[in-house]
Design an enzyme around this catalytic site. Structure first.
Site, PDB file in Angstrom:
ATOM      1  CG  ASP A 182      53.032  69.276  12.685  1.00 46.57           C
ATOM      2  OD1 ASP A 182      53.152  70.504  12.479  1.00 46.57           O
ATOM      3  OD2 ASP A 182      51.982  68.650  12.457  1.00 46.57           O
TER       4      ASP A 182
ATOM      5  CG  ASP B 204      50.891  67.015  15.417  1.00 50.21           C
ATOM      6  OD1 ASP B 204      50.099  67.342  14.515  1.00 50.21           O
ATOM      7  OD2 ASP B 204      51.003  67.670  16.487  1.00 50.21           O
ATOM      8  CB  SER B 205      47.377  64.620  11.278  1.00 46.95           C
ATOM      9  OG  SER B 205      48.290  64.708  10.203  1.00 46.95           O
TER      10      SER B 205
ATOM     11  CD  GLU C 147      49.208  72.332  16.499  1.00 49.87           C
ATOM     12  OE1 GLU C 147      48.519  72.487  17.545  1.00 49.87           O
ATOM     13  OE2 GLU C 147      49.111  71.324  15.771  1.00 49.87           O
TER      14      GLU C 147
ATOM     15  CE  LYS D  36      51.773  72.200  10.656  1.00 55.12           C
ATOM     16  NZ  LYS D  36      51.043  72.008  11.925  1.00 55.12           N
TER      17      LYS D  36
ATOM     18  CD  GLU E 234      43.656  72.335  11.677  1.00 53.97           C
ATOM     19  OE1 GLU E 234      44.875  72.389  11.944  1.00 53.97           O
ATOM     20  OE2 GLU E 234      42.957  71.314  11.845  1.00 53.97           O
TER      21      GLU E 234
END
Ligand code: KIV
Length: 286
Positions: A86, A47-48, A119, A117, A186
């Protein structure tokens, strides 16, 4: 020979052999084709993309539809790499497992990814468990989790104090126990990331987490030198594509202005017989 795609067992075997796992983000067809041909075994449709592709300040503006749109493009090109997508901000939660399942199901089925993925640490245990129980492979993501940036208060290294380090260790163990097949670490101090990597049987993929992780992930635009506004300390430039594109664009502008482009090699002639007699659709007649 049919092309074989990297799967979770390959990654577990790589960890067992001590073979490092290179992962890179990717958001479009053309770049995915290049990364796949180069042999990157894991591609993250991160999602960057909200920041490096769409120019937002954070990843919070990214929607599931956007993720699916980009993942589809990547999946049309990447035939060998495992594609991880993501799940975007606020589309999954331990307090709403049916929605989390629906989100992950759409990401996989419509986005063409092989894994998702999520978070978050221990609070993600139930989500990971529910997805895995439905046959969806999950990568965890702890340390600096950009979707929680307003809770964290800034993009900074996590797990520096004894207490924070212990929390991260517990989070990593909880995610492994819940069924995650790999975990992104991260912005975690290198000694802590190494300790976590040694404690887990599943691979850790680091970004700003030192060389002791089982794999590394980099953001495509950082690594290729496309995003010039800011280069985080943990990112390394392997190319200067922004410079090459800028030089090429200047060259193009110059050649168009001077008339050097297009030359005869890039132009088309008419049939000899009707040369000089433009047809009804000729631009000269329009
Ligand atoms: O979205 C992303 O690019 C990521 C990486 C930084 C791991 O989550």
């Amino acid at each position: 020979m049919p092309v074989r795609r990297t799967n979770i067992h390959d990654l577990w075997e790589m960890k067992k052999r001590g073979e490092k796992i290179p992962m890179m983000t990717c958001y479009d067809y053309t770049s995915a084709k290049i990364l796949d041909e180069a042999g990157v075994p894991m591609i993250l449709v991160g999602d960057s993309l909200g920041m490096v592709v769409l120019g937002h300040e954070s990843t919070l503006r990214v929607t599931l539809d956007m993720m699916i749109h980009h993942s589809r493009a990547v999946s049309r090109a990447a035939k060998k790499a495992m594609i991880v997508i993501d799940l975007p901000f606020a589309t999954y939660s331990s307090s709403d497992l049916p929605t989390s399942l629906k989100t992950a199901g759409r990401a996989m089925a419509e986005g063409g990814a092989q894994a998702v993925k999520v978070e978050g640490g221990r609070r993600m245990g139930a989500v990971v468990g529910a997805l895995v129980a439905s046959g969806i492979p999950v990568v965890g993501h702890i340390g600096l989790t950009p979707q929680s940036i307003h809770m964290i208060g800034g993009y900074r290294v996590q797990g520096r104090t004894q207490e924070a380090a212990e929390r991260l260790i517990l989070a990593a163990q909880a995610l492994e126990k819940a069924g995650a097949f790999a975990i992104v670490l991260e912005l975690v101090p290198a000694p802590l990331a190494e300790k976590i990597s040694k404690m887990l049987t599943i691979p850790t993929i680091g970004i700003g987490a030192g060389p002791g992780c089982d794999g590394q992930v980099q953001v495509f635009h950082d690594a290729m030198g496309l995003y010039e506004e800011f280069l985080p300390r943990h990112a390394k430039r392997y190319a200067n594509l922004a410079g090459s594109i800028r030089d090429a664009a200047k060259n193009y502008i110059e050649e168009v202005k001077s008339g050097a482009f297009p030359d005869s090699a890039h132009s088309f002639d008419m049939d000899q017989a009707i040369k000089g007699e433009p047809g009804p659709h000729s631009p000269r007649k329009a």
